[in-house]
Design a protein around this motif. Sequence first.
Motif, PDB file in Angstrom:
ATOM      1  N   ASP A  79       5.299   9.192 -13.150  1.00 43.38           N
ATOM      2  CA  ASP A  79       5.712  10.366 -12.388  1.00 43.38           C
ATOM      3  C   ASP A  79       6.552   9.828 -11.230  1.00 43.38           C
ATOM      4  N   ILE A  80       7.862   9.786 -11.427  1.00 47.79           N
ATOM      5  CA  ILE A  80       8.755   9.141 -10.477  1.00 47.79           C
ATOM      6  C   ILE A  80       8.713   9.827  -9.113  1.00 47.79           C
ATOM      7  N   ALA A  81       8.619  11.130  -9.080  1.00 48.90           N
ATOM      8  CA  ALA A  81       8.543  11.832  -7.798  1.00 48.90           C
ATOM      9  C   ALA A  81       7.303  11.400  -7.019  1.00 48.90           C
ATOM     10  N   GLN A  82       6.184  11.311  -7.707  1.00 46.03           N
ATOM     11  CA  GLN A  82       4.936  10.876  -7.070  1.00 46.03           C
ATOM     12  C   GLN A  82       5.030   9.407  -6.647  1.00 46.03           C
ATOM     13  N   LEU A  83       5.633   8.592  -7.491  1.00 45.83           N
ATOM     14  CA  LEU A  83       5.824   7.183  -7.173  1.00 45.83           C
ATOM     15  C   LEU A  83       6.666   7.027  -5.909  1.00 45.83           C
ATOM     16  N   LYS A  84       7.752   7.772  -5.826  1.00 46.40           N
ATOM     17  CA  LYS A  84       8.608   7.710  -4.638  1.00 46.40           C
ATOM     18  C   LYS A  84       7.840   8.109  -3.384  1.00 46.40           C
ATOM     19  N   LEU A  85       7.083   9.180  -3.477  1.00 43.11           N
ATOM     20  CA  LEU A  85       6.297   9.644  -2.337  1.00 43.11           C
ATOM     21  C   LEU A  85       5.332   8.557  -1.867  1.00 43.11           C
ATOM     22  N   ARG A  86       4.609   7.966  -2.804  1.00 44.20           N
ATOM     23  CA  ARG A  86       3.624   6.939  -2.451  1.00 44.20           C
ATOM     24  C   ARG A  86       4.296   5.670  -1.920  1.00 44.20           C
ATOM     25  N   LEU A  87       5.446   5.307  -2.478  1.00 49.02           N
ATOM     26  CA  LEU A  87       6.171   4.141  -1.965  1.00 49.02           C
ATOM     27  C   LEU A  87       6.631   4.366  -0.530  1.00 49.02           C
ATOM     28  N   VAL A  88       7.163   5.540  -0.256  1.00 54.18           N
ATOM     29  CA  VAL A  88       7.586   5.840   1.114  1.00 54.18           C
ATOM     30  C   VAL A  88       6.384   5.744   2.053  1.00 54.18           C
ATOM     31  N   GLU A  89       5.275   6.350   1.667  1.00 59.05           N
ATOM     32  CA  GLU A  89       4.073   6.295   2.505  1.00 59.05           C
ATOM     33  C   GLU A  89       3.621   4.863   2.734  1.00 59.05           C
ATOM     34  N   ARG A  90       3.539   4.086   1.664  1.00 57.14           N
ATOM     35  CA  ARG A  90       3.000   2.724   1.750  1.00 57.14           C
ATOM     36  C   ARG A  90       3.905   1.831   2.572  1.00 57.14           C
ATOM     37  N   ILE A  91       5.212   1.936   2.355  1.00 60.87           N
ATOM     38  CA  ILE A  91       6.147   1.116   3.122  1.00 60.87           C
ATOM     39  C   ILE A  91       6.158   1.558   4.579  1.00 60.87           C
ATOM     40  N   CYS A  92       6.090   2.844   4.808  1.00 65.35           N
ATOM     41  CA  CYS A  92       6.045   3.371   6.169  1.00 65.35           C
ATOM     42  C   CYS A  92       4.877   2.764   6.936  1.00 65.35           C
ATOM     43  N   VAL A  93       3.707   2.746   6.333  1.00 64.22           N
ATOM     44  CA  VAL A  93       2.535   2.136   6.967  1.00 64.22           C
ATOM     45  C   VAL A  93       2.778   0.645   7.194  1.00 64.22           C
ATOM     46  N   GLN A  94       3.338  -0.018   6.194  1.00 68.09           N
ATOM     47  CA  GLN A  94       3.563  -1.465   6.257  1.00 68.09           C
ATOM     48  C   GLN A  94       4.519  -1.856   7.381  1.00 68.09           C
ATOM     49  N   VAL A  95       5.474  -0.985   7.717  1.00 70.12           N
ATOM     50  CA  VAL A  95       6.461  -1.295   8.763  1.00 70.12           C
ATOM     51  C   VAL A  95       6.107  -0.618  10.085  1.00 70.12           C
ATOM     52  N   GLU A  96       4.835  -0.273  10.236  1.00 73.40           N
ATOM     53  CA  GLU A  96       4.286   0.277  11.476  1.00 73.40           C
ATOM     54  C   GLU A  96       4.797   1.679  11.812  1.00 73.40           C
ATOM     55  N   GLY A  97       5.034   2.466  10.763  1.00 74.86           N
ATOM     56  CA  GLY A  97       5.405   3.857  10.976  1.00 74.86           C
ATOM     57  C   GLY A  97       4.167   4.733  11.117  1.00 74.86           C
ATOM     58  N   PRO A  98       4.360   6.002  11.437  1.00 70.89           N
ATOM     59  CA  PRO A  98       3.244   6.912  11.695  1.00 70.89           C
ATOM     60  C   PRO A  98       2.672   7.575  10.445  1.00 70.89           C
ATOM     61  N   CYS A  99       3.010   7.081   9.291  1.00 64.91           N
ATOM     62  CA  CYS A  99       2.595   7.701   8.034  1.00 64.91           C
ATOM     63  C   CYS A  99       1.154   7.351   7.673  1.00 64.91           C
ATOM     64  N   THR A 100       0.628   8.125   6.758  1.00 64.70           N
ATOM     65  CA  THR A 100      -0.681   7.857   6.174  1.00 64.70           C
ATOM     66  C   THR A 100      -0.477   7.656   4.687  1.00 64.70           C
ATOM     67  N   TYR A 101      -0.980   6.543   4.177  1.00 65.91           N
ATOM     68  CA  TYR A 101      -0.889   6.286   2.740  1.00 65.91           C
ATOM     69  C   TYR A 101      -2.053   6.983   2.058  1.00 65.91           C
ATOM     70  N   ARG A 102      -1.740   7.851   1.099  1.00 63.66           N
ATOM     71  CA  ARG A 102      -2.768   8.628   0.415  1.00 63.66           C
ATOM     72  C   ARG A 102      -2.980   8.201  -1.032  1.00 63.66           C
ATOM     73  N   GLY A 103      -2.392   7.088  -1.396  1.00 65.53           N
ATOM     74  CA  GLY A 103      -2.527   6.622  -2.772  1.00 65.53           C
ATOM     75  C   GLY A 103      -3.670   5.639  -2.940  1.00 65.53           C
ATOM     76  N   ARG A 104      -3.772   5.149  -4.161  1.00 67.95           N
ATOM     77  CA  ARG A 104      -4.796   4.152  -4.493  1.00 67.95           C
ATOM     78  C   ARG A 104      -4.300   2.767  -4.092  1.00 67.95           C
ATOM     79  N   ASP A 105      -5.224   1.793  -4.072  1.00 65.44           N
ATOM     80  CA  ASP A 105      -4.796   0.444  -3.703  1.00 65.44           C
ATOM     81  C   ASP A 105      -3.966  -0.159  -4.836  1.00 65.44           C
ATOM     82  N   MET A 106      -3.214  -1.180  -4.464  1.00 69.76           N
ATOM     83  CA  MET A 106      -2.254  -1.787  -5.392  1.00 69.76           C
ATOM     84  C   MET A 106      -2.918  -2.288  -6.670  1.00 69.76           C
ATOM     85  N   TYR A 107      -4.057  -2.936  -6.540  1.00 72.88           N
ATOM     86  CA  TYR A 107      -4.698  -3.487  -7.725  1.00 72.88           C
ATOM     87  C   TYR A 107      -5.199  -2.378  -8.645  1.00 72.88           C
TER      88      TYR A 107
END
Length: 160
Positions: A79-107
């Motif tokens: 589901d590319i739309a869902q993948l994009k959403l989760r990538l934005v969230e995860r990267i946002c958190v990783q680069v110290e943005g104000p986002c919340t990652y709502r996906g599952r862990d990488m593993y």
Amino acid sequence: MTALSRYLCASLLAFGGGAGALFGGGCGSPGSPKQASPADSATLYERLGGVETLRVLVDEWMLEVTSDSRIRDYFVDADIAQLKLRLVERICVQVEGPCTYRGRDMYEVHGDLQLEDRHLRAFMDGLDAAMQRLPITGDLAEELHQAVAALAAELAIDII
């Protein structure tokens, strides 16, 4: 206005997005984001230009990886739309943005895919190509690359 700001402005206007909100009053306005140096106290998130930059970057990145013969098969049923959403969230958190990652862990997400170093390198090659097109270059690109590559630690695969 930086080249990245101009690209984002044009992209947002083309898709009916909120360019005015991103650029503080409109594209080309004096309030356009500046490229801060690493010596500034701004986070990587801020220096990149915020969540809108991440969204455009992830859009470009997904175009790269879904057409890369080395890894495109992994995305056929995604589901590319869902993948994009989760990538934005995860990267946002990783680069110290104000986002919340709502996906599952990488593993949990990738553990059964039998990914190897070569697959993750192809994924990162896609990121690098997307950054060049925006353009996110130099130290900023290197910092972002390293931040995203650090996520691979959750898969116990070294891709740096």
